[in-house]
Enzyme design. Structure first.
Site, PDB file in Angstrom:
ATOM      1  N   LYS A 127       0.831  -1.223   0.000  1.00  0.00           N
ATOM      2  CA  LYS A 127       0.000   0.000   0.000  1.00  0.00           C
ATOM      3  C   LYS A 127       0.855   1.259   0.000  1.00  0.00           C
ATOM      4  CE  LYS A 127      -4.311  -1.831   1.843  1.00  0.00           C
ATOM      5  NZ  LYS A 127      -5.189  -1.930   3.028  1.00  0.00           N
TER       6      LYS A 127
ATOM      7  N   HIS B  42      -5.015 -11.941  -0.604  1.00  0.00           N
ATOM      8  CA  HIS B  42      -6.357 -11.624  -1.116  1.00  0.00           C
ATOM      9  C   HIS B  42      -6.846 -12.662  -2.121  1.00  0.00           C
ATOM     10  CE1 HIS B  42      -7.123  -7.885   0.945  1.00  0.00           C
ATOM     11  NE2 HIS B  42      -5.892  -7.463   0.646  1.00  0.00           N
TER      12      HIS B  42
ATOM     13  N   ASP C 154      -6.465 -11.626   8.798  1.00  0.00           N
ATOM     14  CA  ASP C 154      -6.630 -10.220   8.417  1.00  0.00           C
ATOM     15  C   ASP C 154      -8.107  -9.834   8.348  1.00  0.00           C
ATOM     16  OD1 ASP C 154      -5.872  -7.690   7.582  1.00  0.00           O
ATOM     17  OD2 ASP C 154      -5.907  -8.250   5.448  1.00  0.00           O
TER      18      ASP C 154
HETATM   19 FE   LIG Z   1      -4.383  -6.389   1.841  1.00  0.00          FE
HETATM   20 FE   LIG Z   2      -4.638  -5.782   7.175  1.00  0.00          FE
END
Ligand SMILES: [Fe+2]
Ligand SMILES: [Fe+2]
Length: 368
Positions: free
Chosen positions: A231, A283, A311
């Site tokens: 990110k 993911h 997560d």
């Molecule tokens: Fe992520």
């Molecule tokens: Fe996270």
């Protein structure tokens, strides 16, 4: 033997005997001291410390037996030879018991006999002294080596302790850098710092339940905080956009998996290698509809499947600017729905079978 430095004390009340012996032994190179009775003899002995003593038995004041007794008590290694008239055998026995080394009878027919007895006594005395010195030397040597060894052990232990402390320090620093890195990224996307800590612990618990060895579970604990490190490469305007994201923006956000992988994949360090996998695959979905690769089932690395569950579970249970924290019942419902679709069914069951331990962890690391 060189006699020149040897002193002999002759204790006899007959001056003639003393002189005869003195003359003879002086010729052989000995230093001679004389005493006319036992009392004087002991005095001279104590003052001069002669190397050997010749003593008569029958003397005024203090007799030869007393002299024997005292000298052998005070100085057991000094040869002391009785030179006495051929008396009772009991006298000779008594003299030997009191410490006489030899017995020469008077009148001395041949002074060589006396010199021989004296020579033997001195030789024995020098052997005894040598043995003693050797023993003392050995003891000192043993003592010294023991001390050296003790010192060496101590130095090594200290060095090892210092090294271990340093190693601990390096490991702790590594952990902290990893956590901090994860926290920085999560904070940027408006998640709390403790989120990555909890994801780390939840991943560890699930890894252990799944059957991974402690070492590998530990590795995952260290790697999982970096799941969203990619990110870093997502522009703030998209990452923290208040409203709904456009399909293009969603695609940009999704690139945090490949960016994270790109950042981490070049390392040979096991933790970073594991982190690269986690970043890349957290993911993915069990049914193959996840991103970025669309892997399914066990094609998805176990690290990715575990961290993915940890997560999502933690994100749902946490309060965010855009949502309240979900109740555990609501989260359970979400996972029951996603079991076998988004999530590995076996891992989902393992995770919720011991939910108490997991909720406890949340209590230990609450959001600040
Ligand atoms: Fe992520
Ligand atoms: Fe996270």
């Amino acid at each position: 033997m060189d006699n020149s430095e040897l002193t002999i004390l002759v204790i006899d009340d007959e001056a003639f005997v003393r002189e005869t012996i003195s003359d003879y032994l002086s010729d052989s190179g000995f230093e001679i001291l004389g005493a006319g009775d036992g009392e004087e003899g002991l005095d001279v002995f104590r003052k001069e410390s002669p190397d050997a003593v010749l003593v008569d038995l029958n003397m005024p004041k203090v007799d030869g037996f007393e002299v024997l007794k005292e000298i052998s008590a005070e100085s057991p290694d000094t040869p002391i030879i009785v030179v006495s008239g051929a008396g009772l055998i009991q006298d000779a026995i008594k003299a030997v018991r009191l410490g006489a080394w030899d017995f020469v009878t008077k009148p001395i027919v041949d002074l060589k006999i006396l010199e021989h007895a004296l020579g033997q006594g001195l030789e024995r005395a020098s052997l005894i002294a040598e043995n003693r010195r050797y023993k003392e030397h050995l003891e000192a040597e043993v003592e010294k080596r023991t001390e050296d060894l003790r010192h060496e052990v101590k130095v090594r232990r200290e060095a090892q302790e210092a090294f271990m402390a340093l190693q601990d320090e390096v490991i702790e620093t590594q952990k902290e850098i990893i956590l901090t890195l994860g926290e920085v990224v999560e904070t940027r996307s408006n998640e709390t710092a403790n989120h990555v800590r909890r994801v780390a612990e939840l991943s560890y618990i699930l890894a252990r339940r799944y059957g991974l060895e402690k070492e590998e579970a530990d590795l995952l604990r260290l790697a999982s905080p970096m799941h969203d490190v990619g990110k870093i490469g997502i522009p703030d305007t998209i990452l923290n956009k208040p409203g709904k994201l456009t399909p293009d923006e969603i695609k940009v956000i999704q690139t945090h998996t490949t960016i994270g992988h790109e950042i981490l994949k070049h390392s040979e360090r096991p933790i970073i290698k594991a982190a690269a996998i986690v970043a890349y695959e957290h993911h993915e979905r069990w049914d193959g509809t996840g991103y970025p690769q669309g892997l399914s089932g066990e094609e998805i690395n176990i690290y990715g499947r575990i961290t993915g569950i940890a997560d999502v579970f933690d994100a749902l249970g946490s309060e965010r600017v855009y949502k309240k924290a979900w109740s555990i019942e609501k989260i359970k419902g979400y996972f029951a729905e996603g079991r076998g679709k988004q999530f590995d069914p076996q891992l989902t069951d393992l995770f919720f079978d011991g939910i108490d331990e997991i909720l406890e962890l949340r209590r230990k690391h609450p959001d600040g």
